[in-house]
Scaffold this motif. Structure first.
Motif, short mmCIF file in Angstrom:
data_model
loop_
_atom_site.label_atom_id
_atom_site.label_comp_id
_atom_site.label_asym_id
_atom_site.label_seq_id
_atom_site.Cartn_x
_atom_site.Cartn_y
_atom_site.Cartn_z
N SER A 15 -8.01 -6.91 -15.12
CA SER A 15 -6.95 -6.94 -14.11
C SER A 15 -5.87 -7.96 -14.48
CB SER A 15 -7.51 -7.21 -12.73
OG SER A 15 -8.05 -8.51 -12.65
N VAL A 54 5.59 -2.12 -12.14
CA VAL A 54 4.96 -2.00 -10.83
C VAL A 54 3.65 -1.23 -10.94
CG1 VAL A 54 5.22 -0.87 -8.58
CG2 VAL A 54 7.05 -2.28 -9.47
N LEU A 58 0.10 -2.94 -9.89
CA LEU A 58 -0.72 -2.33 -8.83
C LEU A 58 -2.08 -1.89 -9.36
CD1 LEU A 58 1.95 -0.24 -6.92
CD2 LEU A 58 0.74 -2.26 -6.11
N MET A 61 -4.21 -4.90 -9.62
CA MET A 61 -4.69 -5.33 -8.30
C MET A 61 -5.81 -4.42 -7.80
SD MET A 61 -1.16 -6.36 -6.40
CE MET A 61 -1.90 -6.14 -4.83
N GLY A 62 -5.68 -3.12 -8.02
CA GLY A 62 -6.72 -2.18 -7.60
C GLY A 62 -8.03 -2.45 -8.31
N VAL A 74 -3.70 2.35 -3.97
CA VAL A 74 -2.93 1.89 -5.13
C VAL A 74 -2.54 3.08 -6.01
CG1 VAL A 74 -3.19 0.65 -7.32
CG2 VAL A 74 -3.74 -0.48 -5.18
N VAL A 77 0.28 5.00 -4.35
CA VAL A 77 1.57 4.32 -4.50
C VAL A 77 2.09 4.48 -5.93
CG1 VAL A 77 2.68 2.07 -4.48
CG2 VAL A 77 1.15 2.69 -2.63
N ILE A 78 1.20 4.38 -6.91
CA ILE A 78 1.62 4.54 -8.31
C ILE A 78 2.16 5.96 -8.55
CG2 ILE A 78 0.77 4.67 -10.69
CD1 ILE A 78 -1.08 2.33 -9.99
N THR A 81 5.55 6.34 -6.86
CA THR A 81 6.55 5.56 -7.57
C THR A 81 6.96 6.26 -8.87
OG1 THR A 81 5.67 3.52 -6.67
CG2 THR A 81 7.07 3.32 -8.59
#
Length: 147
Positions: A15, A54, A58, A61-62, A74, A77-78, A81
């Protein structure tokens, strides 16, 4: 051998690498935004770098939080995006071309000139479509307004 691997440490390292790579891409796109010569090249740099940055941040973070609900959010959102950022950049670039934002003087636009001429002609035609060429007839008298 498998019992000696600390999976929490591996997850944290992976990560961290993903987050740092994302920050690197965003830093590179920011430098491109400041250094590139014209609007179109700047927009390309910021769109590509920020989208990838981004996405990597992300994803890092996931992986770090290691919960299925967070990872699913996540990934959603990816995906959104990656689908919307290029489309938005295309629309902004097309609008810039239609508003005649100048290209960098070293940009080779020979293949693009035909498109630019076509767009210019379409703008003239669309303006002529709303032009009222019918002669005005006055109901109550002649041209000076008397009866």
């Amino acid at each position: 051998m498998e019992a000696s691997i600390d999976w929490n440490m591996v997850r944290e390292v992976v990560s961290c690498v993903l987050i740092l790579a994302g920050v690197g891409f965003m830093l590179t796109s920011t430098i491109g935004l400041l250094r590139f010569p014209d609007f179109y090249i700047r927009m390309s740099a910021i769109t590509k770098g920020a989208t990838l940055g981004v996405g990597l941040i992300l994803l890092g973070m996931g992986i770090y939080f290691n919960q299925p609900g967070i990872l699913l959010k996540v990934l959603a959102v990816i995906v959104f995006t990656f689908m919307t950022a290029p489309v938005a950049a295309h629309v902004i670039g097309r609008t810039a071309v239609q508003n005649r934002i100048p290209f960098w003087n070293k940009t080779n636009t020979k293949e693009f000139e035909q498109y630019l001429e076509k767009e210019h002609l379409e703008q003239l035609v669309s303006h002529d479509r709303y032009k009222d060429d019918t002669p005005k007839v006055r109901k109550y008298g002649d041209a000076d307004g008397s009866e």
